[in-house]
Scaffold this active site. Structure first.
Site, PDB file in Angstrom:
ATOM      1  N   LYS A   1      46.416 -57.797  45.233  1.00 41.80           N
ATOM      2  CA  LYS A   1      47.407 -58.536  44.453  1.00 41.80           C
ATOM      3  C   LYS A   1      48.658 -57.683  44.222  1.00 41.80           C
ATOM      4  O   LYS A   1      49.773 -58.150  44.431  1.00 41.80           O
ATOM      5  CB  LYS A   1      46.736 -58.938  43.118  1.00 41.80           C
ATOM      6  CG  LYS A   1      47.605 -59.660  42.141  1.00 41.80           C
ATOM      7  CD  LYS A   1      46.758 -60.370  41.101  1.00 41.80           C
ATOM      8  CE  LYS A   1      46.385 -59.543  39.893  1.00 41.80           C
ATOM      9  NZ  LYS A   1      47.509 -59.216  39.003  1.00 41.80           N
ATOM     10  N   SER A   2      48.480 -56.449  43.807  1.00 42.64           N
ATOM     11  CA  SER A   2      49.649 -55.596  43.519  1.00 42.64           C
ATOM     12  C   SER A   2      50.506 -55.392  44.766  1.00 42.64           C
ATOM     13  O   SER A   2      51.738 -55.437  44.706  1.00 42.64           O
ATOM     14  CB  SER A   2      49.189 -54.220  43.015  1.00 42.64           C
ATOM     15  OG  SER A   2      48.600 -54.343  41.758  1.00 42.64           O
TER      16      SER A   2
ATOM     17  N   ARG B   1      52.542 -61.560  26.327  1.00 43.81           N
ATOM     18  CA  ARG B   1      52.563 -60.219  26.925  1.00 43.81           C
ATOM     19  C   ARG B   1      53.839 -59.478  26.526  1.00 43.81           C
ATOM     20  O   ARG B   1      54.932 -60.045  26.576  1.00 43.81           O
ATOM     21  CB  ARG B   1      52.491 -60.325  28.468  1.00 43.81           C
ATOM     22  CG  ARG B   1      51.412 -61.249  29.017  1.00 43.81           C
ATOM     23  CD  ARG B   1      50.060 -60.625  29.089  1.00 43.81           C
ATOM     24  NE  ARG B   1      49.978 -59.434  29.904  1.00 43.81           N
ATOM     25  CZ  ARG B   1      49.660 -59.432  31.214  1.00 43.81           C
ATOM     26  NH1 ARG B   1      49.439 -60.559  31.852  1.00 43.81           N
ATOM     27  NH2 ARG B   1      49.553 -58.289  31.861  1.00 43.81           N
TER      28      ARG B   1
ATOM     29  N   ASP C   1      42.378 -52.395  35.329  1.00 42.24           N
ATOM     30  CA  ASP C   1      41.924 -53.766  35.611  1.00 42.24           C
ATOM     31  C   ASP C   1      40.410 -53.852  35.805  1.00 42.24           C
ATOM     32  O   ASP C   1      39.859 -54.958  35.861  1.00 42.24           O
ATOM     33  CB  ASP C   1      42.628 -54.301  36.859  1.00 42.24           C
ATOM     34  CG  ASP C   1      44.125 -54.470  36.626  1.00 42.24           C
ATOM     35  OD1 ASP C   1      44.534 -54.646  35.465  1.00 42.24           O
ATOM     36  OD2 ASP C   1      44.885 -54.410  37.609  1.00 42.24           O
TER      37      ASP C   1
HETATM   38  C1  S3P Z   1      49.869 -53.837  37.982  1.00 40.46           C
HETATM   39  C2  S3P Z   1      49.846 -52.899  36.988  1.00 40.46           C
HETATM   40  C3  S3P Z   1      48.918 -52.954  35.855  1.00 40.46           C
HETATM   41  C4  S3P Z   1      47.761 -53.881  36.145  1.00 40.46           C
HETATM   42  C5  S3P Z   1      48.191 -55.182  36.725  1.00 40.46           C
HETATM   43  C6  S3P Z   1      48.933 -54.960  38.033  1.00 40.46           C
HETATM   44  C7  S3P Z   1      50.862 -53.704  39.061  1.00 40.46           C
HETATM   45  O1  S3P Z   1      49.600 -53.437  34.717  1.00 40.46           O
HETATM   46  O2  S3P Z   1      47.010 -54.103  34.970  1.00 40.46           O
HETATM   47  O3  S3P Z   1      47.088 -56.033  36.986  1.00 40.46           O
HETATM   48  O4  S3P Z   1      50.727 -54.377  40.095  1.00 40.46           O
HETATM   49  O5  S3P Z   1      51.790 -52.904  38.892  1.00 40.46           O
HETATM   50  P1  S3P Z   1      50.374 -52.445  33.701  1.00 40.46           P
HETATM   51  O6  S3P Z   1      51.539 -51.878  34.412  1.00 40.46           O
HETATM   52  O7  S3P Z   1      50.805 -53.329  32.558  1.00 40.46           O
HETATM   53  O8  S3P Z   1      49.363 -51.421  33.308  1.00 40.46           O
END
Ligand code: S3P
Length: 444
Positions: free
Chosen positions: A23-24, A129, A326
């Protein structure tokens, strides 16, 4: 009303799975392809709702995104054709980030350096959020941002400007989303942008910017430091997205905790800033074999095989929490199946996710019979390794519309006696559209 799902105790778990695209990485591949002028192909990207929110917002800004063929197990190929960020059109409506914090925060960074006005909003969960953490650095760079509730919550209005000023940003909370927002804004900055973190968060943005011709260096000097030359041009580039280790984590926990299991996960991302969950589960005694693969992908990938293991309790500190942010819900389930008492300290960021995950995990696992206590932002989980089905008994569990809670409780249902009913299993599609199909396959 979402329709509930029933998960039954599984006598054994076997199978080979390909989890959805990361996903990221998919969010970033879409965003960087849209910033660049020209055509980029993204293979095996996530077809989860979150990444489709990013694609939807970019389309509203005038970027053409074509899906190639049908999605396969949560993976889809896409072609992105962009006129280049300078020629994006101002959207005539609010940009809908849905449930996706990554869409909201990363695109805020991009829009801060794009001379137009945009409003980003999302669902009820996204509206809870925090956004002050991105407003602060982006304002310092010279963009104008406003948000609801004294600039703390979405909707978020971004009035972008170019050029922006280069800044040094010291993260107050470990967050790859904030780091990425600053770096993406930095593409429009005059000078060198620097981000300093106390924990090395996922580094996909840095890697992918480098791959697209942007000068980014990372080093450690007590902090984790990322420096980027502002004002750079992002080149279009094709990307093959590895499987999502955060999705794989549910099967790693299922396979390690279940007394009769062997599961193989193919083509999973092995990025060192993402694989803390493997190390944490190994510290608990999990039998996980990781075999790296040689591929043309820019991120390391490999096959993971997990087998039934005798798990034992561990101590999890705030750094571990940040590195496995996560995966903590799934880790809590592993702890409930381990011998001894696991303590997870400094987990406050879990309260800022799609739900308050500290409360959600404690309530959900407790309703299944696990022994979970919360004190401040710490969790204590008394594992029941020697007890039949780990003392877990199927019941109705509340998932709070949170994909990672839904999948954690579904895996708990495979381990628990009887039937577990999840109130809103549909949320799994946020990151893992084929999750329940895969669950049936491995437990059949
Ligand atoms: C993500 C960063 C994380 C993670 C999220 C995806 C990203 O969030 O929890 O599911 O893709 O950069 P945070 O930056 O708020 O920790």
């Amino acid at each position: 009303m979402p329709s509930p799902a029933v998960v039954r105790h599984a006598a054994r778990l076997r199978g080979t799975l390909r989890v959805p695209g990361d996903k990221s990485i998919t969010h970033r591949a879409l965003i960087l392809a849209a910033i660049a002028e020209g055509e980029s192909r993204i293979w095996d990207g996530s077809d989860g709702l979150d990444c489709n929110s990013t694609a939807g917002v970019l389309s509203a800004l005038g970027v053409e995104i074509v899906r190639l063929g049908a999605a396969d197990g949560g993976r889809v190929d896409r072609i992105v054709r962009s006129p280049g960020r300078a020629r994006w059109r101002a959207a005539d409506d609010v940009l809908d980030a849905g449930n996706s914090g990554t869409t909201l925060r990363l695109l805020s960074g991009v829009l801060a350096g794009t001379p137009m006005r945009a409003v980003l909003d999302g669902d009820d969960s996204l509206r809870r959020r925090p956004v002050a953490r991105i407003i602060e650095p982006l304002r310092r760079m010279g963009a104008t941002l406003h948000a609801r509730a004294a600039d703390t919550l979405p909707p978020l209005t971004v009035i972008g400007r170019s050029p922006l000023e280069a800044i040094v940003h010291r993260s107050t909370v470990p967050s790859a989303q904030v780091k990425s927002a600053v770096l993406l804004a930095g593409l429009s900055a005059r000078g060198t942008v620097e981000v300093r973190e106390t924990v090395a968060t996922r580094d996909h943005t840095e890697r992918m910017l480098r791959d697209r011709g942007v000068g980014v260096t990372s080093f450690e000097d007590g902090d984790w430091v990322i420096r980027m030359e502002g004002g750079a041009t992002v080149q279009p580039r094709d990307e093959r997205v590895p499987g999502d280790v955060s999705a794989a984590a549910f099967w790693l926990v299922a396979g390690a905790a279940h007394p009769d299991a062997e599961l193989t996960l193919e083509c999973v991302g092995l990025n060192p800033t993402r694989r803390a969950i493997v190390e944490l589960l190994r510290r608990m005694g999990a039998d996980i074999l990781v075999e790296p693969l040689a591929t043309d992908a820019s991120e390391p990938v490999g096959t993971m095989t997990v087998r039934s293991s005798q798990l034992r309790a561990i101590e999890v500190d705030a750094g571990d929490v940040a590195r496995a942010i996560d995966e903590i819900p799934a880790l809590c389930l592993a702890a409930a199946c381990a011998e001894g008492t696991t303590r997870i300290r400094g987990a406050s960021e879990l309260r800022n996710k799609e739900s308050d995950r500290i409360a959600g995990i404690a309530n959900g696992l407790s309703s299944l019979g696990a022994r979970v206590a919360v004190e401040g932002d710490d969790l204590t989980i008394e594992g029941r390794a020697g007890v039949r089905d780990f003392g877990l008994a199927g019941t109705a569990v509340r998932t709070l519309g949170d994909h990672r809670l839904a999948m954690t409780f579904a895996v708990a249902g495979l381990l628990a006696d009887g039937e577990t009913t999840l109130d809103d299993p549909g949320s799994a599609a946020v990151s893992y559209p084929g999750f329940f199909t895969d669950l049936e396959r491995v437990s059949a």
